[in-house]
Structure formats: structure tokens, C-alpha cells
Scaffold this motif. Structure first.
Motif, PDB file in Angstrom:
ATOM      1  N   ALA A   1     -13.865  11.732  -2.013  1.00 14.92           N
ATOM      2  CA  ALA A   1     -15.054  11.360  -2.770  1.00 14.92           C
ATOM      3  C   ALA A   1     -14.847  10.026  -3.476  1.00 14.92           C
ATOM      4  CB  ALA A   1     -15.381  12.446  -3.793  1.00 14.92           C
ATOM      5  N   GLY A   2     -15.815   9.134  -3.327  1.00 12.18           N
ATOM      6  CA  GLY A   2     -15.765   7.853  -4.017  1.00 12.18           C
ATOM      7  C   GLY A   2     -14.899   6.799  -3.371  1.00 12.18           C
ATOM      8  N   ASP A   3     -14.337   7.077  -2.209  1.00  6.81           N
ATOM      9  CA  ASP A   3     -13.482   6.112  -1.496  1.00  6.81           C
ATOM     10  C   ASP A   3     -12.416   5.509  -2.401  1.00  6.81           C
ATOM     11  OD1 ASP A   3     -15.160   6.571   0.651  1.00  6.81           O
ATOM     12  OD2 ASP A   3     -16.382   4.778   0.294  1.00  6.81           O
ATOM     13  N   PRO A   4     -11.528   6.321  -2.978  1.00  8.03           N
ATOM     14  CA  PRO A   4     -10.513   5.774  -3.892  1.00  8.03           C
ATOM     15  C   PRO A   4      -9.450   4.939  -3.210  1.00  8.03           C
ATOM     16  CG  PRO A   4     -10.072   8.086  -3.451  1.00  8.03           C
ATOM     17  CD  PRO A   4     -11.395   7.778  -2.815  1.00  8.03           C
ATOM     18  N   LEU A   5      -9.405   5.000  -1.889  1.00  5.20           N
ATOM     19  CA  LEU A   5      -8.368   4.287  -1.144  1.00  5.20           C
ATOM     20  C   LEU A   5      -8.985   3.757   0.143  1.00  5.20           C
ATOM     21  CD1 LEU A   5      -5.334   3.856  -1.721  1.00  5.20           C
ATOM     22  CD2 LEU A   5      -4.870   5.796  -0.229  1.00  5.20           C
ATOM     23  N   THR A   6      -8.855   2.461   0.381  1.00  6.53           N
ATOM     24  CA  THR A   6      -9.399   1.861   1.600  1.00  6.53           C
ATOM     25  C   THR A   6      -8.346   0.969   2.251  1.00  6.53           C
ATOM     26  OG1 THR A   6     -10.321  -0.047   0.418  1.00  6.53           O
ATOM     27  CG2 THR A   6     -11.761   1.878   0.689  1.00  6.53           C
ATOM     28  N   GLY A   7      -8.563   0.688   3.520  1.00  5.48           N
ATOM     29  CA  GLY A   7      -7.638  -0.150   4.265  1.00  5.48           C
ATOM     30  C   GLY A   7      -8.364  -1.149   5.138  1.00  5.48           C
ATOM     31  N   ARG A   8      -7.587  -1.996   5.803  1.00  7.87           N
ATOM     32  CA  ARG A   8      -8.112  -3.002   6.720  1.00  7.87           C
ATOM     33  C   ARG A   8      -7.321  -2.936   8.026  1.00  7.87           C
ATOM     34  NH1 ARG A   8      -7.400  -4.989   2.001  1.00  7.87           N
ATOM     35  NH2 ARG A   8      -5.333  -5.811   2.465  1.00  7.87           N
ATOM     36  N   VAL A   9      -7.929  -3.439   9.098  1.00  5.90           N
ATOM     37  CA  VAL A   9      -7.237  -3.609  10.377  1.00  5.90           C
ATOM     38  C   VAL A   9      -7.292  -5.084  10.742  1.00  5.90           C
ATOM     39  CG1 VAL A   9      -7.132  -2.967  12.808  1.00  5.90           C
ATOM     40  CG2 VAL A   9      -7.904  -1.290  11.106  1.00  5.90           C
TER      41      VAL A   9
END
Length: 319
Positions: free
Chosen positions: A261-269
Motif C-alpha cells: 500500500a502506498g508504494d513505499p519502495l520503487t525501483g528502476r530498470v
């Protein structure tokens, strides 16, 4: 004894690693063998190249001189090899990747975009290894991930493009877990869980996970570092651990994938390539193949498909 390229590479690796032990591991030799080789090199150069201390090794003034020449000579040889490959009519594309989900679909897309090229693909567990091998000319291009604010340092010879600028981390847990029936999970509700990650997770992931958990009010308990995907999924399916996962990850028997919930952790490629070995046109085709391979996996997760379609500004431009 005369100095050879392998001796210059040994000097460079010792300086970059900061210790004989780490340099030996990178070179695939034992530490005693590397120490003996360094002594032979020092006899040829006429003096000690490194000072050994409690925290590792540092170059002496003579070592700094030899190191500067070694880097220049090795760089020129790597550029020569890369340029020769690029000039070939249909050069082999040597691609290094960490185990991103899109890699499993990438071969078919590469065959469509680069039909006349041989593809030599290898999977590494360490982003550091990928970038070092790109700089050393062992790979022409690499695909890798970055988590949160972490930026992977690239060699000066490399160019890079972001393929996916943002994707939310999901959590994989046992299908019998009490939270498995929820559409999304609050990170704080995972405070008592045991987590696993891969053995050499140097994309910023573990640090970002700890930071996100601390913001949620707890310190995560990391117990397992395992590279083998089957073993990881078995641990999760039996309820022994949970892990973060890309939202495009495939189904694994006995587990479920749920958004946080809330996207507390995001990444990139990201995609990076050696400018001397890969032309702009070929880099564009590689980018398009990787982008199409990623998009092939978006429909696999109902949550992520809706999340993705609501954010067209994140979609890669593949034309």
C-alpha cells in the motif's frame, strides 16, 4: 620476466578492490597466488607498489605511476577490441544481466530486433560485477536495476538509458499466509516477518528496504540470502520467509504476489552499453527489445496492469 596485460590487470584490480583478497576473488585466483604474482611484478618495476595496512592496501607513489599507465594501456586495448567488434558485419552482442524478470522473455525479442546477430547472454548476481565487466570489455551491454535513490556508478566508456523509470515493489508470501487474501498489504503489517534476499543484492535494495521498514516503524529481520530462485520460492511457499519482488514476476506454486500500500519502495530498470562496441542504432534496437520483453510481462499481474495503464508517462518510448 616482462610485464604483460594480465599483470597490469592484476595491479588495477588490487587498487580498485582495496585488498588482495577481494582482488583475488574478482580475478578468480587464490590470494596466495595473487600475492606471489604481485611480488614478481614488484621485482620488475623495481619497488613496492602497495602498502599493506589494517584496512587493506593503498598504492605507493611508484604504485600510483604504474597504476596510471596500466589504466591507460588497458583502456586502449579494451577500446581496440570493442571497436573491432563494432566494425564487424554482424558482431556478437555480449549482454550481461542481473536476474530481472524481463530477461526470461528477452531472447525472443532480441531475435526479432537483431535477427542477424549472435547473442551471448550471461546472468550475474551482482550489479558491481556487471559494471566492472562492462568497463573491462567483457560485456558490450548490461541490463540492471536500481532501487529507490541508489545510482549504480558506470565506467566512463558507457552510455545509459532508463528503460523503466518507476515500478512498485511487491511482496511475495505464502498462499497460506494470513495476509494472502488481501488485495494490498501495509508494510507495517509485515513487521514480524522473516525476509530473504539474493546473496549479492548491491542494487540498493536491502538498504532501501530497511529504510522503508524503519519509516513504517520496525526493523526487518533478514535471515536468508539465496540466489537460487526455486529454493527461494520453496522457502516462501512453506511460510519460512517473505521477499520483495518485481510486479511482473510470474506465478510460483504455493505463493502469492501482493502490492504494498502506498508504494513505499520503487525501483528502476536501466540499460547501459559500451559506446565503442555498440552503435547508437544497435543500442536503440536493444532498448526496444528489452522494452517489449518488459511489456510482455505486465499483463501477468492484475494489480500491476491497472497500476501501469494509469501511468502512461512511465511507459518506455519504443518507436
Amino acid at each position: 620476466m616482462q610485464l604483460e596485460l594480465r599483470h597490469l590487470e592484476a595491479v588495477r584490480q588490487i587498487a580498485e578492490a582495496g585488498s588482495l583478497g577481494r582482488a583475488a576473488a574478482r580475478l578468480g585466483v587464490s590470494q596466495p597466488a595473487l600475492s606471489a604474482q604481485l611480488r614478481r611484478i614488484e621485482r620488475v618495476t623495481g619497488g613496492e607498489l602497495f602498502v599493506r595496512g589494517r584496512l587493506g592496501v593503498t598504492p605507493t607513489p611508484l604504485g600510483e605511476y604504474v597504476l596510471s599507465v596500466a589504466r591507460r594501456v588497458l583502456g586502449e586495448m579494451e577500446a581496440l577490441a570493442a571497436g573491432a567488434r563494432a566494425a564487424a558485419p554482424h558482431p556478437t552482442l555480449r549482454l550481461g544481466c542481473i536476474h530481472l524478470v524481463l530477461v526470461e522473455r528477452l531472447i525472443a525479442r532480441l531475435e526479432e530486433e537483431l535477427p542477424d546477430h549472435e547473442i551471448d547472454m550471461a546472468i550475474e548476481h551482482s550489479v558491481t560485477t556487471l559494471t566492472r565487466m562492462l568497463g573491462a570489455g567483457h560485456y558490450d551491454a548490461i541490463l540492471y536495476g536500481e532501487v529507490a535513490d541508489h545510482e549504480v556508478p558506470l565506467p566512463d566508456s558507457a552510455a545509459a538509458r532508463t528503460l523503466i523509470s518507476k515500478e512498485p515493489a511487491c511482496v511475495r508470501l505464502s498462499a497460506t499466509h494470513p495476509l494472502a487474501g488481501q488485495e494490498q498489504i501495509d508494510l507495517v503489517d509485515l513487521a514480524g516477518e522473516t525476509w530473504l534476499t539474493i546473496a549479492e543484492d548491491d542494487d540498493g535494495g536491502p538498504e532501501a528496504m530497511v529504510s522503508a521498514c524503519l519509516r513504517a516503524g520496525f526493523t526487518p529481520k533478514l535471515r536468508y540470502r539465496i540466489n537460487d530462485r526455486k529454493i527461494r520460492y520453496d522457502l516462501i511457499a512453506t511460510g519460512r520467509a517473505i521477499s520483495l519482488s518485481q510486479p511482473t514476476s510470474p506465478h510460483a506454486e504455493g505463493t502469492v504476489l501482493r502490492p504494498l500500500a502506498g508504494d513505499p519502495l520503487t525501483g528502476r530498470v536501466r540499460l547501459a552499453w559500451n559506446r565503442a562496441a555498440v552503435s547508437e542504432r544497435r543500442a536503440g534496437l536493444l532498448y526496444r527489445a528489452a522494452g517489449r520483453a518488459y511489456l510482455d510481462g505486465v499483463p501477468d499481474n492484475t494489480f500491476y496492469r491497472a497500476w501501469w495503464e494509469a501511468r502512461p508517462e512511465l511507459h518506455p518510448v519504443l518507436d
